[in-house]
Enzyme design. Sequence first.
Site, mmCIF file in Angstrom:
data_model
loop_
_atom_site.group_PDB
_atom_site.id
_atom_site.type_symbol
_atom_site.label_atom_id
_atom_site.label_comp_id
_atom_site.label_asym_id
_atom_site.label_seq_id
_atom_site.Cartn_x
_atom_site.Cartn_y
_atom_site.Cartn_z
ATOM 1 N N GLY A 9 0.853 -1.177 0.000
ATOM 2 C CA GLY A 9 0.000 0.000 0.000
ATOM 3 C C GLY A 9 0.893 1.233 0.000
ATOM 4 O O GLY A 9 2.072 1.165 -0.360
ATOM 5 N N ALA A 10 0.331 2.351 0.403
ATOM 6 C CA ALA A 10 1.107 3.596 0.373
ATOM 7 C C ALA A 10 2.370 3.468 1.214
ATOM 8 O O ALA A 10 3.468 3.859 0.798
ATOM 9 C CB ALA A 10 0.237 4.747 0.882
ATOM 10 N N LEU A 11 2.221 2.910 2.409
ATOM 11 C CA LEU A 11 3.365 2.788 3.316
ATOM 12 C C LEU A 11 4.438 1.871 2.732
ATOM 13 O O LEU A 11 5.622 2.227 2.683
ATOM 14 C CB LEU A 11 2.863 2.264 4.665
ATOM 15 C CG LEU A 11 3.887 1.985 5.763
ATOM 16 C CD1 LEU A 11 3.305 2.398 7.122
ATOM 17 C CD2 LEU A 11 4.281 0.513 5.803
ATOM 18 N N ASN A 102 -0.276 -1.636 11.868
ATOM 19 C CA ASN A 102 -0.917 -0.892 12.956
ATOM 20 C C ASN A 102 -1.283 -1.777 14.131
ATOM 21 O O ASN A 102 -1.581 -2.959 13.965
ATOM 22 C CB ASN A 102 -2.217 -0.251 12.445
ATOM 23 C CG ASN A 102 -1.977 1.084 11.783
ATOM 24 O OD1 ASN A 102 -1.136 1.856 12.214
ATOM 25 N ND2 ASN A 102 -2.732 1.354 10.727
ATOM 26 N N LYS A 184 2.028 4.718 19.741
ATOM 27 C CA LYS A 184 1.367 4.930 18.455
ATOM 28 C C LYS A 184 -0.148 4.854 18.623
ATOM 29 O O LYS A 184 -0.895 5.587 17.955
ATOM 30 C CB LYS A 184 1.846 3.891 17.427
ATOM 31 C CG LYS A 184 1.222 4.021 16.031
ATOM 32 C CD LYS A 184 1.673 5.273 15.299
ATOM 33 C CE LYS A 184 0.931 5.530 13.995
ATOM 34 N NZ LYS A 184 1.198 4.536 12.939
ATOM 35 N N ASN A 192 -7.982 7.542 14.219
ATOM 36 C CA ASN A 192 -8.506 6.605 13.236
ATOM 37 C C ASN A 192 -9.992 6.369 13.464
ATOM 38 O O ASN A 192 -10.793 6.457 12.536
ATOM 39 C CB ASN A 192 -7.734 5.275 13.293
ATOM 40 C CG ASN A 192 -6.645 5.207 12.243
ATOM 41 O OD1 ASN A 192 -6.919 5.277 11.052
ATOM 42 N ND2 ASN A 192 -5.410 5.092 12.690
ATOM 43 N N SER A 257 -6.113 6.355 7.844
ATOM 44 C CA SER A 257 -6.317 5.161 7.002
ATOM 45 C C SER A 257 -7.677 4.514 7.253
ATOM 46 O O SER A 257 -8.325 4.044 6.317
ATOM 47 C CB SER A 257 -5.200 4.151 7.258
ATOM 48 O OG SER A 257 -5.181 3.755 8.617
ATOM 49 N N GLU A 269 -9.476 -1.861 10.664
ATOM 50 C CA GLU A 269 -8.473 -2.573 11.487
ATOM 51 C C GLU A 269 -8.866 -2.520 12.966
ATOM 52 O O GLU A 269 -8.111 -2.027 13.811
ATOM 53 C CB GLU A 269 -7.090 -1.960 11.267
ATOM 54 C CG GLU A 269 -6.567 -2.127 9.840
ATOM 55 C CD GLU A 269 -5.109 -1.717 9.706
ATOM 56 O OE1 GLU A 269 -4.266 -2.607 9.462
ATOM 57 O OE2 GLU A 269 -4.810 -0.514 9.850
#
Lengths: 303, 303
Positions: A9-11, A102, A184, A192, A257, A269
């Site tokens: 994905g983007a990450l 995550n 985090k 989120n 996300s 998630e």
Amino acid sequence: MTIAMIGSGALGLYYGARLQQAGEDVHFLLRSDYDAICNKGLTVHSCDGDFYLESLQGYRNAHEMPKADLVIVGLKTFANQHLKELITPLLSEQTAILTLQNGLGNEEQLAELFGRERILGGVAFICSNRGEPGKVHHLSQGAIRLGEFSAGLTARAEQLSAMFNRAQVPCQAVEDLKKIRWEKLVWNIPFNGLCALTDKTTDLLLAHPPTRELISELMDEVANGANAQDLTSPIDGKAFGAHMIEITEGMDDYHPSMMIDRQQGRPLELEAIYAIPLKQAAQRGIELPRIAMLYSLLSVTEK
Amino acid sequence: MTIAMIGSGALGLYYGARLQQAGEDVHFLLRSDYDAICNKGLTVHSCDGDFYLESLQGYRNAHEMPKADLVIVGLKTFANQHLKELITPLLSEQTAILTLQNGLGNEEQLAELFGRERILGGVAFICSNRGEPGKVHHLSQGAIRLGEFSAGLTARAEQLSAMFNRAQVPCQAVEDLKKIRWEKLVWNIPFNGLCALTDKTTDLLLAHPPTRELISELMDEVANGANAQDLTSPIDGKAFGAHMIEITEGMDDYHPSMMIDRQQGRPLELEAIYAIPLKQAAQRGIELPRIAMLYSLLSVTEK
């Protein structure tokens, strides 16, 4: 170093591109971006300066990928049931596995499958998203902190950290992985969930006093849960939370996300970001009532 | 009895139609339904048997309406700034005003404007909504409980109750208006807010164990807030909440009014249903953390 990037994905695309740019031998497991990247390469629009990689080593199937020295896992946690099939073909005796996913519970699942000595975890503070196929946007931040799952600070963790730093990714190896995971969560749990639930971006939630206060209350609860987990040193909920809010104010109208996942009809998630932290807190006798309420509300949106 | 119905949504149209059917002289202030009702009358699709009123006394402007013995207020609470202009033209010396609006604070506003001795309040347990113009749907329930704002049980309250009962509306006059207002909040606070926030109907929230539990927790908080208000007798949060849940299970996939208001882009009745109850509880030293969180989340949806 031969690196397999699982979950592009983007990450995954951003960090993989940085590592390739720095000369590492990076192999990407791709899905939706496969055709675009194989035909046209990868364009990274980065707040640190755009760059373009003409050619990536991309694969549709993990069985076609070489054995790796390092597997980086950037998969969404709701796809963790695929970890075994995706990672098994990539492992040699010495392969390390670094999950940048995550929430909580990912290292445990990987350790169960592949042995705890292989496993490292990292938390990425990065604002990024995917553009059209073959493009990734790095909006702000980008630093990683990482640590061993079953040891303190090791030479291996230091070496990985040095590699990221050479690749223009600010990185720090730490002794206490559990602590950085919970830190985090101080960001992930309020932003989120609240953005996904209300369909409002971070700036709107911070500009509205009642939700700004709720964000602080949720952050305090995360710190309470964290500080019951035998961390090497406690998280100062107020100070660390205020710092997270300050950083978030610099991210403008950010779409976390989980908000994007809900908008696009993907699973959320919830297990990694809500259920497991709530469970670990409850096991130490700590109730987190606002987080529990947020989790209940998010879980019914998937019904 | 000459009755002016102010706020002719589903509730106002249904009860007004029942009163007219029973021979009362009912005058309706209408907006969107005016043309349809003047041309074609009003059709009531009721779970107790459909009926049709060929002719209603409808008005676009309160100044054209006659003085009334009773003004019934069915206006949405977010339109309360119009109470003065709408009701003043209808008042003679003896006119009583009965508000059937949601939440807390409506009797106080009416008392301030028109004198407390005129004011009665009632809570309506009714599932109803508007169909196309000229039609109203009465889905289930329908009972009213009413009481004086500044006295105990009076002959006036008993007479109004008897009038509703003659009109096939089960009605009971009570001594303690404050108590029935808070009892209604035991339903309104969880179901209106949770359905509006998650865009899920009552049956889905009750079928999902985490939100079913949250509903009970919110009901307990309402009872805690209520029982600090010097009621004539306390509300048993567990038993009364369980009773409300049982009734709601009989309402199938009900869309509470606040859910419909949000879907249709109207303001939400947050002041009457959340802000004032939270404030009255806080004034007695009672924190209602889950209700406060729900209010914060709902309030940001309007930003």
